[in-house]
Design a protein around this motif. Structure first.
Motif, PDB file in Angstrom:
ATOM      1  N   VAL A   1       0.809  -1.221   0.000  1.00 48.50           N
ATOM      2  CA  VAL A   1       0.000   0.000   0.000  1.00 48.50           C
ATOM      3  C   VAL A   1       0.845   1.275   0.000  1.00 48.50           C
ATOM      4  O   VAL A   1       0.377   2.319  -0.419  1.00 48.50           O
ATOM      5  N   PHE A   2       2.093   1.183   0.408  1.00 48.65           N
ATOM      6  CA  PHE A   2       2.931   2.378   0.453  1.00 48.65           C
ATOM      7  C   PHE A   2       3.817   2.555  -0.776  1.00 48.65           C
ATOM      8  O   PHE A   2       4.585   3.496  -0.842  1.00 48.65           O
ATOM      9  N   HIS A   3       3.720   1.636  -1.755  1.00 50.84           N
ATOM     10  CA  HIS A   3       4.550   1.820  -2.945  1.00 50.84           C
ATOM     11  C   HIS A   3       3.902   1.401  -4.255  1.00 50.84           C
ATOM     12  O   HIS A   3       4.462   1.664  -5.308  1.00 50.84           O
ATOM     13  N   LYS A   4       2.746   0.782  -4.252  1.00 53.73           N
ATOM     14  CA  LYS A   4       2.107   0.409  -5.519  1.00 53.73           C
ATOM     15  C   LYS A   4       1.503   1.642  -6.177  1.00 53.73           C
ATOM     16  O   LYS A   4       0.893   2.483  -5.514  1.00 53.73           O
ATOM     17  N   GLU A   5       1.681   1.737  -7.487  1.00 59.75           N
ATOM     18  CA  GLU A   5       1.224   2.921  -8.207  1.00 59.75           C
ATOM     19  C   GLU A   5      -0.291   3.076  -8.207  1.00 59.75           C
ATOM     20  O   GLU A   5      -0.798   4.178  -8.325  1.00 59.75           O
ATOM     21  N   ASP A   6      -1.033   1.992  -8.083  1.00 55.92           N
ATOM     22  CA  ASP A   6      -2.492   2.078  -8.105  1.00 55.92           C
ATOM     23  C   ASP A   6      -3.103   2.212  -6.707  1.00 55.92           C
ATOM     24  O   ASP A   6      -4.298   2.047  -6.529  1.00 55.92           O
ATOM     25  N   THR A   7      -2.268   2.542  -5.731  1.00 59.90           N
ATOM     26  CA  THR A   7      -2.757   2.714  -4.362  1.00 59.90           C
ATOM     27  C   THR A   7      -3.677   3.934  -4.292  1.00 59.90           C
ATOM     28  O   THR A   7      -3.327   4.999  -4.789  1.00 59.90           O
ATOM     29  N   PRO A   8      -4.844   3.777  -3.688  1.00 60.17           N
ATOM     30  CA  PRO A   8      -5.737   4.938  -3.528  1.00 60.17           C
ATOM     31  C   PRO A   8      -5.055   6.024  -2.686  1.00 60.17           C
ATOM     32  O   PRO A   8      -4.183   5.738  -1.868  1.00 60.17           O
ATOM     33  N   PRO A   9      -5.458   7.269  -2.856  1.00 61.61           N
ATOM     34  CA  PRO A   9      -4.801   8.386  -2.157  1.00 61.61           C
ATOM     35  C   PRO A   9      -5.273   8.529  -0.696  1.00 61.61           C
ATOM     36  O   PRO A   9      -5.963   9.472  -0.335  1.00 61.61           O
ATOM     37  N   TYR A  10      -4.868   7.583   0.148  1.00 61.56           N
ATOM     38  CA  TYR A  10      -5.250   7.633   1.558  1.00 61.56           C
ATOM     39  C   TYR A  10      -4.736   8.901   2.242  1.00 61.56           C
ATOM     40  O   TYR A  10      -5.310   9.355   3.224  1.00 61.56           O
TER      41      TYR A  10
END
Length: 161
Positions: free
Chosen positions: A62-71
């Protein structure tokens, strides 16, 4: 949904407030409110009824995948409402900055690329501030900083006086 961003949180736990005079800032898929702001005195109280940090800590990548939502939007909302103004900010979700004040006109900025890939960010500054010294890391040209994977940079900013 927060500011038109979907921020999925996998959980079997969340609270169901019975009634509230608080303003809803985010809802879940079924339309139920999950993030609230309530004015109290001269300030505000916020309530997030989902275990966000638990979800983030238990979600691989979650802290490095490009498709991670903008938490990070949740924290930006809180900072904005609290009147916190960053002296320097990054527009890249995985290049994050910490500020370390020296005095009222100077601060060290530490930039970290939390990604496992090289990344570039545009740095923005509070009006009147500029980079005055590179201490460690690559050169910053036209306020663009490129960092290798898991790398960092340290620089000083100064207020124009």
């Amino acid at each position: 949904l927060l500011n038109n961003h979907k921020l999925p949180v996998n959980t079997q736990y969340y609270y169901h407030p019975e009634s509230s005079r608080a303003k809803t800032l985010a809802t879940c898929e079924n339309g139920e409110s999950v993030f609230f702001r309530y004015s109290l005195g001269k300030g505000c109280v916020y309530l997030l009824t989902l275990p966000l940090e638990r979800h983030l800590a238990q979600t691989h990548g979650v802290f490095h995948k490009e498709d991670t939502p903008p938490y990070h939007e949740i924290y930006r909302e809180l900072a904005r409402r609290a009147g916190i103004r960053r002296l320097c900010d990054s527009n890249h979700p995985f290049i994050r900055l910490t500020e370390h004040p020296i005095d009222e006109n100077h601060a060290y900025i530490f930039a970290i690329n939390y990604s496992n890939k090289p990344a570039q960010t545009n740095l923005t500054f509070t009006e009147g501030y500029r980079i005055s010294q590179r201490v460690y890391g690559p050169a910053i040209t036209n306020n663009k900083l490129t960092l290798a994977e898991n790398d960092g940079a340290l620089f000083m900013i100064s207020k124009n006086t």
